[in-house]
Design a protein around this motif. Sequence first.
Motif, PDB file in Angstrom:
ATOM      1  N   ALA A 235       0.832  -1.210   0.000  1.00 38.45           N
ATOM      2  CA  ALA A 235       0.000   0.000   0.000  1.00 38.45           C
ATOM      3  C   ALA A 235       0.868   1.261   0.000  1.00 38.45           C
ATOM      4  N   HIS A 236       2.060   1.175   0.579  1.00 40.83           N
ATOM      5  CA  HIS A 236       2.977   2.311   0.581  1.00 40.83           C
ATOM      6  C   HIS A 236       3.405   2.693  -0.839  1.00 40.83           C
ATOM      7  N   TYR A 237       3.349   1.735  -1.757  1.00 45.79           N
ATOM      8  CA  TYR A 237       3.833   1.955  -3.125  1.00 45.79           C
ATOM      9  C   TYR A 237       2.719   2.082  -4.152  1.00 45.79           C
ATOM     10  N   GLN A 238       1.476   2.001  -3.721  1.00 49.90           N
ATOM     11  CA  GLN A 238       0.376   2.048  -4.682  1.00 49.90           C
ATOM     12  C   GLN A 238       0.362   3.350  -5.469  1.00 49.90           C
ATOM     13  N   ARG A 239       0.470   4.466  -4.787  1.00 54.25           N
ATOM     14  CA  ARG A 239       0.428   5.774  -5.452  1.00 54.25           C
ATOM     15  C   ARG A 239       1.506   5.859  -6.538  1.00 54.25           C
ATOM     16  N   LEU A 240       2.730   5.483  -6.172  1.00 54.90           N
ATOM     17  CA  LEU A 240       3.837   5.603  -7.127  1.00 54.90           C
ATOM     18  C   LEU A 240       3.738   4.584  -8.251  1.00 54.90           C
ATOM     19  N   THR A 241       3.256   3.383  -7.935  1.00 56.13           N
ATOM     20  CA  THR A 241       3.114   2.366  -8.978  1.00 56.13           C
ATOM     21  C   THR A 241       2.089   2.809 -10.012  1.00 56.13           C
ATOM     22  N   GLU A 242       0.953   3.286  -9.564  1.00 53.25           N
ATOM     23  CA  GLU A 242      -0.078   3.735 -10.500  1.00 53.25           C
ATOM     24  C   GLU A 242       0.393   4.954 -11.290  1.00 53.25           C
ATOM     25  N   HIS A 243       1.133   5.839 -10.638  1.00 55.53           N
ATOM     26  CA  HIS A 243       1.697   7.009 -11.316  1.00 55.53           C
ATOM     27  C   HIS A 243       2.719   6.556 -12.375  1.00 55.53           C
ATOM     28  N   ALA A 244       3.536   5.568 -12.021  1.00 54.86           N
ATOM     29  CA  ALA A 244       4.528   5.047 -12.970  1.00 54.86           C
ATOM     30  C   ALA A 244       3.848   4.420 -14.180  1.00 54.86           C
ATOM     31  N   LEU A 245       2.787   3.659 -13.938  1.00 58.15           N
ATOM     32  CA  LEU A 245       2.082   3.016 -15.049  1.00 58.15           C
ATOM     33  C   LEU A 245       1.511   4.048 -16.021  1.00 58.15           C
ATOM     34  N   GLN A 246       1.168   5.230 -15.520  1.00 58.91           N
ATOM     35  CA  GLN A 246       0.647   6.289 -16.388  1.00 58.91           C
ATOM     36  C   GLN A 246       1.753   7.016 -17.136  1.00 58.91           C
ATOM     37  N   HIS A 247       2.898   7.236 -16.483  1.00 62.84           N
ATOM     38  CA  HIS A 247       3.887   8.161 -17.044  1.00 62.84           C
ATOM     39  C   HIS A 247       5.169   7.538 -17.577  1.00 62.84           C
ATOM     40  N   LEU A 248       5.613   6.413 -17.011  1.00 58.76           N
ATOM     41  CA  LEU A 248       6.887   5.855 -17.473  1.00 58.76           C
ATOM     42  C   LEU A 248       6.875   5.337 -18.917  1.00 58.76           C
ATOM     43  N   PRO A 249       5.745   4.844 -19.439  1.00 59.14           N
ATOM     44  CA  PRO A 249       5.793   4.411 -20.840  1.00 59.14           C
ATOM     45  C   PRO A 249       6.243   5.510 -21.813  1.00 59.14           C
ATOM     46  N   SER A 250       5.948   6.752 -21.514  1.00 58.91           N
ATOM     47  CA  SER A 250       6.369   7.833 -22.415  1.00 58.91           C
ATOM     48  C   SER A 250       7.764   8.360 -22.072  1.00 58.91           C
ATOM     49  N   LEU A 251       8.307   7.966 -20.916  1.00 60.18           N
ATOM     50  CA  LEU A 251       9.613   8.458 -20.491  1.00 60.18           C
ATOM     51  C   LEU A 251      10.737   7.438 -20.677  1.00 60.18           C
ATOM     52  N   ALA A 252      10.385   6.154 -20.637  1.00 62.20           N
ATOM     53  CA  ALA A 252      11.393   5.098 -20.740  1.00 62.20           C
ATOM     54  C   ALA A 252      11.861   4.930 -22.177  1.00 62.20           C
ATOM     55  N   ASN A 253      13.097   4.477 -22.329  1.00 59.09           N
ATOM     56  CA  ASN A 253      13.620   4.163 -23.653  1.00 59.09           C
ATOM     57  C   ASN A 253      12.955   2.908 -24.203  1.00 59.09           C
ATOM     58  N   VAL A 254      12.733   1.955 -23.307  1.00 58.23           N
ATOM     59  CA  VAL A 254      12.122   0.692 -23.697  1.00 58.23           C
ATOM     60  C   VAL A 254      11.093   0.312 -22.645  1.00 58.23           C
ATOM     61  N   VAL A 255       9.931  -0.140 -23.102  1.00 60.43           N
ATOM     62  CA  VAL A 255       8.886  -0.644 -22.215  1.00 60.43           C
ATOM     63  C   VAL A 255       8.694  -2.121 -22.534  1.00 60.43           C
ATOM     64  N   ILE A 256       8.797  -2.946 -21.489  1.00 55.26           N
ATOM     65  CA  ILE A 256       8.589  -4.381 -21.651  1.00 55.26           C
ATOM     66  C   ILE A 256       7.350  -4.751 -20.840  1.00 55.26           C
ATOM     67  N   PRO A 257       6.218  -4.942 -21.514  1.00 52.82           N
ATOM     68  CA  PRO A 257       4.998  -5.323 -20.799  1.00 52.82           C
ATOM     69  C   PRO A 257       5.094  -6.774 -20.298  1.00 52.82           C
ATOM     70  N   LEU A 258       4.567  -7.004 -19.106  1.00 57.91           N
ATOM     71  CA  LEU A 258       4.505  -8.340 -18.519  1.00 57.91           C
ATOM     72  C   LEU A 258       3.047  -8.760 -18.421  1.00 57.91           C
ATOM     73  N   ASP A 259       2.798 -10.061 -18.532  1.00 53.50           N
ATOM     74  CA  ASP A 259       1.436 -10.528 -18.293  1.00 53.50           C
ATOM     75  C   ASP A 259       1.298 -10.949 -16.825  1.00 53.50           C
ATOM     76  N   ARG A 260       0.136 -11.440 -16.444  1.00 56.92           N
ATOM     77  CA  ARG A 260      -0.124 -11.791 -15.047  1.00 56.92           C
ATOM     78  C   ARG A 260       0.734 -12.953 -14.541  1.00 56.92           C
ATOM     79  N   ASN A 261       1.353 -13.683 -15.467  1.00 60.66           N
ATOM     80  CA  ASN A 261       2.214 -14.803 -15.096  1.00 60.66           C
ATOM     81  C   ASN A 261       3.696 -14.455 -15.208  1.00 60.66           C
ATOM     82  N   HIS A 262       4.006 -13.177 -15.208  1.00 63.99           N
ATOM     83  CA  HIS A 262       5.375 -12.652 -15.259  1.00 63.99           C
ATOM     84  C   HIS A 262       6.039 -12.819 -16.629  1.00 63.99           C
ATOM     85  N   ARG A 263       5.312 -13.242 -17.623  1.00 62.66           N
ATOM     86  CA  ARG A 263       5.904 -13.442 -18.942  1.00 62.66           C
ATOM     87  C   ARG A 263       6.008 -12.116 -19.685  1.00 62.66           C
TER      88      ARG A 263
END
Length: 194
Positions: free
Chosen positions: A122-150
Motif C-alpha cells: 500500500a505504501h507503493y500504490q500511489r507511485l506504482t499507479e503514477h509510474a504506469l501512467q507516465h513511465l511508458p512515455s519516459l522510458a527508452n524501452v517498455v517491456i509489458p509483462l502478463d499476469r504470469n510474469h511473462r
Amino acid sequence: ATDNPVPESEWTQSISHPDVILLEGWCVGIPPQPAQKLGTPVNDLEQHEDVAGHWRNYVHEQLSGPYQALFTELDYLVFLKVPGFECVYQWRLEQERKLALRTRHRQRSAIMNEAQIKRFIAHYQRLTEHALQHLPSLANVVIPLDRNHRLTGCEVNHKQDPVAASPHKSGTGWYLLIWMVRYLIIITTRLMPL
C-alpha cells in the motif's frame, strides 16, 4: 522479506570503472506527481495513517529533488510494465511463499504474512499507479509483462531512444536491449559459484 537498506558503512565500493551499471528499483525514473494530487488518499493506509499527508509530501520532495538528480544520470531506462497494481499483491505473496520454502530451516521472522504484504505494498500504490501512467512515455524501452510474469513484447520509445531514433540504424534499440540482457547474463554467470 525485509526491504530495509544496509547502512552506508556496509556498502560495497568499487575502484574499477565499469562499462555498465544496472540500477534496479521499484521507483526508478518516476517523476514527481503534481502537488495538487497529493491531497487525495489512494488507499486506506493513506486515508488513516497519513491523514495530514506528511508521508506523501516527503516522498514528493524526494522525487522532486534528490531522486530526479539521480535519474538525470541514467543513460537508458527500461520499464518492466506490470498489468496493473492488483498484480503487485499476488506477485509479492508468491515471492514471500517461495522465500519461506527456501528458508524454512531458518528463523522465519522476516517472512511477511498476507496482511503485512497488503500493508507493505500500500505504501507503493500511489507511485506504482503514477509510474504506469507516465513511465511508458519516459522510458527508452517498455517491456509489458502478463499476469504470469511473462514478457509480452518490447516497445522502443523512439522519442526517448537516441540510438533507435538514428536514421542510419534500424532496430538498434532492440540490439542495445539484447546486448544489455546478454551482458547481464554473462556477468551473472561469472559471479555464480560453480
